[in-house]
Motif scaffolding. Structure first.
Motif, short mmCIF file in Angstrom:
data_model
loop_
_atom_site.label_atom_id
_atom_site.label_comp_id
_atom_site.label_asym_id
_atom_site.label_seq_id
_atom_site.Cartn_x
_atom_site.Cartn_y
_atom_site.Cartn_z
N GLY A 8 0.80 -1.21 0.00
CA GLY A 8 0.00 0.00 0.00
C GLY A 8 0.83 1.26 0.00
N ALA A 9 0.14 2.37 0.15
CA ALA A 9 0.78 3.69 0.20
C ALA A 9 0.22 4.44 1.41
CB ALA A 9 0.50 4.45 -1.08
N PHE A 10 1.12 5.12 2.11
CA PHE A 10 0.68 5.96 3.22
C PHE A 10 0.10 7.25 2.66
CE2 PHE A 10 4.15 3.56 5.37
CZ PHE A 10 3.36 2.93 6.32
N GLU A 11 -0.85 7.80 3.40
CA GLU A 11 -1.46 9.06 3.00
C GLU A 11 -1.43 10.03 4.17
OE1 GLU A 11 -5.35 7.85 1.63
OE2 GLU A 11 -4.57 7.68 -0.40
N GLU A 12 -0.90 11.22 3.94
CA GLU A 12 -0.93 12.31 4.92
C GLU A 12 -0.48 11.89 6.32
OE1 GLU A 12 -4.67 14.43 4.77
OE2 GLU A 12 -4.91 13.89 2.67
N LEU A 13 0.73 11.36 6.39
CA LEU A 13 1.28 10.97 7.69
C LEU A 13 1.66 12.21 8.49
CD1 LEU A 13 3.72 8.08 6.70
CD2 LEU A 13 1.59 7.86 8.00
N PHE A 47 4.55 0.95 1.45
CA PHE A 47 4.80 -0.01 2.52
C PHE A 47 4.37 -1.40 2.09
CE2 PHE A 47 0.43 1.31 3.36
CZ PHE A 47 -0.21 0.11 3.63
N THR A 48 4.92 -2.39 2.80
CA THR A 48 4.45 -3.76 2.75
C THR A 48 4.11 -4.15 4.18
OG1 THR A 48 5.87 -4.28 0.87
CG2 THR A 48 5.03 -6.14 2.14
N ILE A 69 -6.72 -6.70 7.14
CA ILE A 69 -7.02 -5.27 6.98
C ILE A 69 -7.34 -4.65 8.33
CG2 ILE A 69 -8.69 -3.63 6.01
CD1 ILE A 69 -8.79 -5.46 3.51
N ALA A 70 -8.03 -5.38 9.19
CA ALA A 70 -8.32 -4.87 10.54
C ALA A 70 -7.02 -4.68 11.33
CB ALA A 70 -9.27 -5.82 11.27
N ALA A 71 -6.08 -5.62 11.19
CA ALA A 71 -4.79 -5.49 11.88
C ALA A 71 -4.02 -4.28 11.35
CB ALA A 71 -3.97 -6.77 11.72
N LEU A 72 -4.04 -4.08 10.04
CA LEU A 72 -3.39 -2.92 9.43
C LEU A 72 -4.02 -1.63 9.94
CD1 LEU A 72 -1.59 -1.44 7.35
CD2 LEU A 72 -3.33 -1.99 5.63
N THR A 73 -5.33 -1.56 9.95
CA THR A 73 -6.06 -0.38 10.40
C THR A 73 -5.77 -0.08 11.87
OG1 THR A 73 -7.77 -0.81 8.75
CG2 THR A 73 -8.35 0.66 10.56
N GLY A 76 -3.20 2.45 12.88
CA GLY A 76 -3.60 3.86 12.88
C GLY A 76 -2.97 4.74 11.83
N TYR A 77 -2.16 4.18 10.94
CA TYR A 77 -1.55 5.01 9.91
C TYR A 77 -2.52 5.20 8.74
CZ TYR A 77 2.68 3.62 12.40
OH TYR A 77 3.62 3.38 13.36
N PRO A 78 -2.73 6.44 8.29
CA PRO A 78 -3.60 6.64 7.12
C PRO A 78 -2.95 5.99 5.89
CG PRO A 78 -2.56 8.72 7.77
CD PRO A 78 -2.17 7.69 8.79
N HIS A 79 -3.73 5.25 5.15
CA HIS A 79 -3.16 4.48 4.04
C HIS A 79 -4.22 4.21 2.97
CE1 HIS A 79 -5.17 1.49 6.54
NE2 HIS A 79 -5.35 0.81 5.42
N ARG A 80 -3.73 3.73 1.84
CA ARG A 80 -4.61 3.13 0.84
C ARG A 80 -3.95 1.83 0.40
NH1 ARG A 80 -2.55 4.85 -4.46
NH2 ARG A 80 -1.21 6.57 -3.90
N ILE A 81 -4.79 0.85 0.17
CA ILE A 81 -4.31 -0.49 -0.20
C ILE A 81 -4.18 -0.58 -1.71
CG2 ILE A 81 -4.90 -2.94 -0.18
CD1 ILE A 81 -6.32 -2.39 2.53
N LEU A 82 -3.04 -1.09 -2.16
CA LEU A 82 -2.80 -1.26 -3.59
C LEU A 82 -3.00 -2.71 -4.04
CD1 LEU A 82 0.38 0.98 -3.87
CD2 LEU A 82 -2.00 1.62 -4.32
N ARG A 83 -2.46 -3.65 -3.24
CA ARG A 83 -2.56 -5.07 -3.58
C ARG A 83 -2.57 -5.91 -2.32
NH1 ARG A 83 2.31 -6.33 -7.47
NH2 ARG A 83 3.12 -4.97 -5.92
#
Length: 101
Positions: A8-13, A47-48, A69-73, A76-83
């Motif tokens: 994924g990619a982080f957004e507005e850290l 990130f991976t 996805i729940a563990a990733l969320t 608390g880091y803002p993100h978007r999932i790519l794959r």
């Protein structure tokens, strides 16, 4: 047991998030854990996330993906999932070294 890899990619850290993630840059800690493990690029943009998800007998890839996805969320880091890649470890066959006859 499932192993889930989320790219994924982080957004507005925020600066606090950036500081916390800087410790993972260049890290060789790439194992799968239930809480999940991050590896990041130096710019802290991509990130991976590797997560190990326990499996109930009737669980499939969809359930494992939702839990990862729940563990990733939860981090608390803002993100978007790519794959997302899911491996069902119950289907992995281990070849044992043995005598060839």
């Amino acid at each position: 047991m499932f192993r889930v890899t989320i790219r994924g990619a982080f957004e507005e850290l925020g600066e606090d998030d950036r500081e916390a993630l800087r410790g993972t840059v260049g890290s060789f800690q790439v194992g799968f854990t239930e809480a999940g493990t991050f590896t990041c690029d130096q710019s802290l943009s991509a990130f991976t996330f590797r997560c190990e998800v326990p499996a109930e007998p009737d669980d499939g890839e969809w359930e494992a993906t939702e839990r990862a996805i729940a563990a990733l969320t939860a981090h608390g880091y803002p993100h978007r999932i790519l794959r997302i890649g899911v491996t069902d470890m119950r289907n992995i066959k281990i070849r044992r070294k043995g005598k060839r006859g």
